[in-house]
Design a protein around this motif. Structure first.
Motif, mmCIF file in Angstrom:
data_model
loop_
_atom_site.group_PDB
_atom_site.id
_atom_site.type_symbol
_atom_site.label_atom_id
_atom_site.label_comp_id
_atom_site.label_asym_id
_atom_site.label_seq_id
_atom_site.Cartn_x
_atom_site.Cartn_y
_atom_site.Cartn_z
ATOM 1 N N ASP A 1 -1.277 0.890 6.744
ATOM 2 C CA ASP A 1 -1.970 0.293 5.606
ATOM 3 C C ASP A 1 -3.142 1.163 5.165
ATOM 4 O O ASP A 1 -3.401 1.314 3.968
ATOM 5 C CB ASP A 1 -2.466 -1.123 5.945
ATOM 6 C CG ASP A 1 -1.324 -2.129 6.021
ATOM 7 O OD1 ASP A 1 -0.267 -1.893 5.397
ATOM 8 O OD2 ASP A 1 -1.495 -3.145 6.712
ATOM 9 N N ILE B 1 -1.658 4.086 3.293
ATOM 10 C CA ILE B 1 -1.241 3.658 1.956
ATOM 11 C C ILE B 1 -2.456 3.543 1.041
ATOM 12 O O ILE B 1 -2.432 4.009 -0.099
ATOM 13 C CB ILE B 1 -0.465 2.324 2.022
ATOM 14 C CG1 ILE B 1 0.894 2.552 2.672
ATOM 15 C CG2 ILE B 1 -0.301 1.709 0.634
ATOM 16 C CD1 ILE B 1 1.645 1.296 3.023
ATOM 17 N N GLU C 1 -3.500 6.978 -0.048
ATOM 18 C CA GLU C 1 -2.531 7.720 -0.873
ATOM 19 C C GLU C 1 -2.085 6.984 -2.126
ATOM 20 O O GLU C 1 -1.419 7.555 -2.982
ATOM 21 C CB GLU C 1 -1.298 8.053 -0.024
ATOM 22 C CG GLU C 1 -1.572 8.983 1.134
ATOM 23 C CD GLU C 1 -1.884 10.399 0.684
ATOM 24 O OE1 GLU C 1 -1.362 10.833 -0.368
ATOM 25 O OE2 GLU C 1 -2.666 11.064 1.375
ATOM 26 N N GLN C 2 -2.437 5.710 -2.242
ATOM 27 C CA GLN C 2 -1.912 4.880 -3.328
ATOM 28 C C GLN C 2 -2.215 5.443 -4.714
ATOM 29 O O GLN C 2 -1.315 5.529 -5.555
ATOM 30 C CB GLN C 2 -2.479 3.469 -3.204
ATOM 31 C CG GLN C 2 -1.898 2.504 -4.201
ATOM 32 C CD GLN C 2 -2.307 1.071 -3.895
ATOM 33 O OE1 GLN C 2 -3.051 0.808 -2.960
ATOM 34 N NE2 GLN C 2 -1.804 0.152 -4.677
ATOM 35 N N VAL D 1 3.549 0.784 -4.800
ATOM 36 C CA VAL D 1 3.499 1.352 -3.456
ATOM 37 C C VAL D 1 3.229 0.204 -2.495
ATOM 38 O O VAL D 1 2.414 -0.672 -2.786
ATOM 39 C CB VAL D 1 2.373 2.406 -3.343
ATOM 40 C CG1 VAL D 1 2.292 2.980 -1.937
ATOM 41 C CG2 VAL D 1 2.552 3.517 -4.368
ATOM 42 N N HIS E 1 3.922 -1.394 1.936
ATOM 43 C CA HIS E 1 4.238 -1.191 3.350
ATOM 44 C C HIS E 1 5.577 -1.858 3.629
ATOM 45 O O HIS E 1 5.776 -3.017 3.304
ATOM 46 C CB HIS E 1 3.140 -1.841 4.193
ATOM 47 C CG HIS E 1 3.211 -1.519 5.653
ATOM 48 N ND1 HIS E 1 2.138 -1.667 6.472
ATOM 49 C CD2 HIS E 1 4.211 -1.072 6.454
ATOM 50 C CE1 HIS E 1 2.463 -1.325 7.710
ATOM 51 N NE2 HIS E 1 3.727 -0.964 7.715
ATOM 52 N N ILE F 1 6.375 3.737 4.147
ATOM 53 C CA ILE F 1 5.727 3.525 2.854
ATOM 54 C C ILE F 1 6.846 3.345 1.835
ATOM 55 O O ILE F 1 7.754 4.173 1.756
ATOM 56 C CB ILE F 1 4.835 4.723 2.473
ATOM 57 C CG1 ILE F 1 3.718 4.884 3.505
ATOM 58 C CG2 ILE F 1 4.275 4.547 1.060
ATOM 59 C CD1 ILE F 1 2.920 6.175 3.346
ATOM 60 N N VAL G 1 7.925 3.223 -2.040
ATOM 61 C CA VAL G 1 7.494 3.640 -3.378
ATOM 62 C C VAL G 1 8.554 3.157 -4.350
ATOM 63 O O VAL G 1 9.732 3.512 -4.235
ATOM 64 C CB VAL G 1 7.324 5.174 -3.466
ATOM 65 C CG1 VAL G 1 6.975 5.601 -4.877
ATOM 66 C CG2 VAL G 1 6.262 5.657 -2.481
ATOM 67 N N VAL H 1 8.794 7.826 3.865
ATOM 68 C CA VAL H 1 8.636 7.214 2.547
ATOM 69 C C VAL H 1 10.021 6.818 2.054
ATOM 70 O O VAL H 1 10.945 7.629 2.054
ATOM 71 C CB VAL H 1 7.963 8.186 1.551
ATOM 72 C CG1 VAL H 1 7.924 7.585 0.151
ATOM 73 C CG2 VAL H 1 6.561 8.552 2.015
#
Length: 111
Positions: free
Chosen positions: A46, A49, A52-53, A65, A67, A77, A79, A99
């Motif tokens: 988390d 995320i 990087e969100q 985006v 979890h 992650i 996406v 991802v």
């Protein structure tokens, strides 16, 4: 007679409930009155995320985006993309976390 037993049981439940909320041992007993115990440790995925969100959402065609988990049960992650061409710009892993790209035809819309 049933009414008296019901009242007695209710009173016992109330007393037991109020005692259950009073710390009796361990770290919670050392907390100042009125202060909640510390929450769970932050989840590293988390936190990744959150870091990087903005970058991921800034990629063209990326709509969300979150979890999730791989088919094997590993943290991942997720996406969400509205444009399949966006999949090529999304990394396959970030700091070792896989991802998963999910195509959402037409993107997300409020209902």
């Amino acid at each position: 007679m049933v009414g008296i037993h019901l009242i007695a049981l209710t009173a016992l439940a109330l007393i037991a409930g109020s005692r259950a909320s009073v710390p009796v041992d361990g770290e919670d007993a050392a907390l100042p009155a009125g202060q909640p115990p510390p929450g769970p440790e932050p989840d590293p995925v988390d936190e990744l995320i959150a870091a990087e969100q903005d970058r991921l959402l800034g990629l063209s065609g990326v709509d969300g985006v979150g979890h999730g988990r791989t088919d094997e049960g590993e943290d991942a992650i997720i996406v969400w993309i509205s444009d399949p061409a966006a999949a090529t710009s999304v990394p396959r892993a970030i700091e070792g976390v896989p991802v998963i790209v999910e195509h959402v035809p037409g993107g997300f819309h409020a209902q």
